[in-house]
Design an enzyme around this catalytic site. Structure first.
Site: not given
Length: 248
Positions: A133, A231
């Site tokens: 990420e 998220e």
């Protein structure tokens, strides 16, 4: 394309099993979370089975990939996380790269690359995919090593294994570079997971400057079949924002 709800963000501080129930009642079929080591994973597994929820993703241990002396500790954390993934029937683990250590960037990049390559045998044996990420360093994660999507995709090309992909976080990349569709769509084959939140603010997808209905239409049209993890930190009742996304 499938949706997953990040419990640690959307239901921050809530009881995990109860949050899973609420996600299910809102009409979703998958959840994800950040850390597993502070959760009752057996209770998570039982709730997932009872509710028919898929565990889409969670994080491996937070050990830097940019520090050579941390390599053995990282791999041990990955082994532990893979075991938990097996119990939770989860096929995707999320990893961060760790901080910029101050060493020459090319040395850190090579350390990161070598570390990811060392993960491949463990991943291929287990059938788990590791997604790396990039995070924005302008606002939320100053000092983090990897922020640009192109560098992340290039890194995955060099690793050269289907078991290591990119987690493309639309919120982070909007802050880092913008131009979301032109950076993501040509690289969908390297994206193993996607995250979404409103930008700026990291709140509901219905807020901010991003046209998420269009982004999601484009992802579907391009053939993306993976998960988009929602998220974000809600400013209203969580179910309101979740149901709005399903209504698109």
């Amino acid at each position: 394309m499938k949706y997953s709800v990040c419990l640690d963000a959307v239901y921050a501080g809530g009881d995990v099993a109860d949050s899973m129930r609420r996600v299910h009642e809102a009409g979703y079929g998958a959840v994800e979370f950040w850390s597993w080591w502070d959760k009752d994973c057996e209770a998570v597994a039982q709730a997932a089975e009872r509710l028919g929820l898929q565990i889409a993703a969670f994080c491996t241990k937070f050990v830097p990939l940019t520090e050579p002396q941390a390599r053995a500790r990282y791999l041990e954390g990955l082994r532990e996380s893979i075991q938990v993934a097996g119990r939770l029937r989860c096929n995707t683990l999320i990893t961060q790269t760790g901080p910029d250590t101050g060493a020459p960037r090319e040395e850190q990049r090579q350390c990161l690359l070598d570390g990811l390559r060392a993960c491949v045998p463990l991943l291929e044996e287990s059938g788990v995919t590791l997604v790396v990420e990039p995070l924005n360093t302008k606002l939320n994660h100053p000092g983090y090593f990897l922020s640009a999507s192109k560098e992340a995709f290039d890194l995955i090309d060099e690793v050269g294994a289907q078991s290591v992909r990119v987690l493309y976080d639309i919120y982070h990349q909007q802050i880092t570079e913008g131009d979301i569709l032109r950076s993501l769509l040509p690289n969908l084959d390297k994206a193993g997971h996607i995250h979404a939140a409103g930008a700026p603010g990291r709140h509901e997808l219905t807020q901010g400057e991003l046209n998420y209905p269009n982004i999601f239409r484009q992802l579907r049209a391009a053939g993306y079949e993976g998960y988009v993890g929602l998220e974000y930190s809600p400013q209203q009742a969580p179910e309101e924002g979740l149901r709005a996304v399903l209504n698109w």
